[in-house]
Design an enzyme around this catalytic site. Structure first.
Site, short mmCIF file in Angstrom:
data_model
loop_
_atom_site.label_atom_id
_atom_site.label_comp_id
_atom_site.label_asym_id
_atom_site.label_seq_id
_atom_site.Cartn_x
_atom_site.Cartn_y
_atom_site.Cartn_z
N LEU A 147 0.94 -1.17 -0.02
CA LEU A 147 0.03 -0.09 0.21
C LEU A 147 0.91 1.03 0.07
O LEU A 147 1.98 1.13 0.86
CB LEU A 147 -0.96 -0.06 1.30
CG LEU A 147 -2.29 -0.50 1.18
CD1 LEU A 147 -2.91 -0.39 2.51
CD2 LEU A 147 -3.09 0.10 -0.06
N ASP A 148 0.63 2.16 -0.87
CA ASP A 148 1.30 3.51 -0.84
C ASP A 148 1.44 4.10 0.48
O ASP A 148 0.40 4.00 1.21
CB ASP A 148 0.98 4.30 -1.92
CG ASP A 148 1.17 3.77 -3.48
OD1 ASP A 148 2.11 3.01 -3.36
OD2 ASP A 148 0.63 4.29 -4.42
N PRO A 149 2.27 4.84 0.82
CA PRO A 149 2.55 5.49 1.96
C PRO A 149 0.92 6.58 2.34
O PRO A 149 0.55 6.48 3.42
CB PRO A 149 3.84 6.56 1.92
CG PRO A 149 4.49 5.77 0.75
CD PRO A 149 3.40 5.22 0.07
N ALA B 162 -1.82 5.93 1.15
CA ALA B 162 -3.03 5.24 1.17
C ALA B 162 -3.11 4.49 2.68
O ALA B 162 -2.24 4.51 3.17
CB ALA B 162 -2.98 4.03 0.13
#
Length: 299
Positions: A37-39, A41
């Site tokens: 998961l992107d930072p 998100a």
């Protein structure tokens, strides 16, 4: 511990950060996750503990579900609101037009991975090239969008929210960009929440702060909704219960004659089973080959 811990990732944490904190709080040597998961998100991040890390590359259900906020009229280098604006374009899209445009994306589609992503090209991550100001050739990837629904849309602000269920490897940022361009404008993702991953739901997950409190007050409750067994990773495979003698043989790595098991009438080549003993204990995964059930993966 051997199992799956469901963590609610918060903003500013990378997926690696979450795994590192879990490892420290639980004193766990082996830990990993089922999908980055992107930072910026948030949402569910299943963390694999102990022998569950062996499942990282063979989990049968890799589908995800998200709610994603978006805004039309601007484009950034990262395809989300946190990047540098590189284009602005008038947007006068109606909710009806947007709803109609979604029809073309509810299927198997081709996506070009964004430059700011973890996809590797020639042994180097795309985001590393992007940070160096370089753009490299990328190959489109086939992904599947199962559900794509417009939850709300403010025509004045040209912003809204989508419900998206999709296959592994789908970039929601790219999906929003493609939808916007199909409408003659541009757009960016402004927020992303992962609601489901690998069959697990965000409603059952806990935050890292909650995990810290739990570890300070007696430790993990293995019957709690936030903790799942290794077997749960393979819930979509059928169950095969074997006798005590067969269980002993199978645990020692010996194949079982399919004709002597409950699978004799439903056996298919290459079919995978969750092999269990009569007490309900998960032994391992088995696969049918040459009329025998052989060990596929031991946990």
């Amino acid at each position: 511990m051997n199992g799956v811990l469901l963590i609610r990732k918060e903003k500013a944490f990378t997926s690696f950060d979450v795994v590192a904190v879990v490892r420290r709080l639980l004193g766990q040597k082996k830990a990993g996750h089922t999908g980055t998961l992107d930072p910026n998100a948030t949402g569910i991040l299943p963390v694999l503990l102990g022998s569950a890390t062996k499942a990282q590359d063979i989990i049968p259900c890799q589908d995800k579900r998200y709610t994603a906020d978006f805004r039309l009229g601007i484009a950034t280098d990262t395809l989300d609101i946190w990047g540098e604006v590189i284009e602005e374009k008038p947007a006068h899209v109606t909710a009806a037009q947007l709803g109609s445009a979604l029809d073309a994306f509810r299927e198997e589609i081709e996506q070009l991975p964004p430059m700011y992503s973890a996809v590797s090209v020639d042994g180097k991550r795309l985001y590393q090239y992007a940070r160096e100001g370089k753009s490299v050739e990328r190959r489109p990837r086939t992904v599947t969008v199962y559900t794509l629904e417009l939850l709300c849309f403010d025509e004045a602000a040209q912003s809204g929210r989508l419900d998206i269920a999709c296959s592994k490897g789908t970039y929601v940022r790219t999906l929003i960009d493609d939808i916007a361009r199909s409408l003659g404008t541009v757009g960016v993702m402004t927020d992303l929440v992962r609601e489901e991953a690998c069959g697990y739901r965000l409603a059952d997950a806990i935050t890292l702060d909650e995990l810290k409190t739990i570890t300070e007050n007696g430790g993990i409750d293995e019957n709690a909704p936030y903790y799942r067994s290794v077997e749960s990773l393979f819930a979509e495979y059928p169950e095969l219960v074997v006798s005590e003698k067969q269980a002993h043989r199978f645990k020692n790595g010996n194949p079982l004659d399919v004709a002597r098991t409950e699978a004799k009438n439903t056996a298919e080549k290459q079919k995978i089973y969750r092999v269990k003993d009569r007490e309900g204990n998960f032994l391992s995964l088995g696969i049918i080959q040459d009329d025998m059930i052989k060990l596929y993966k031991h946990f």
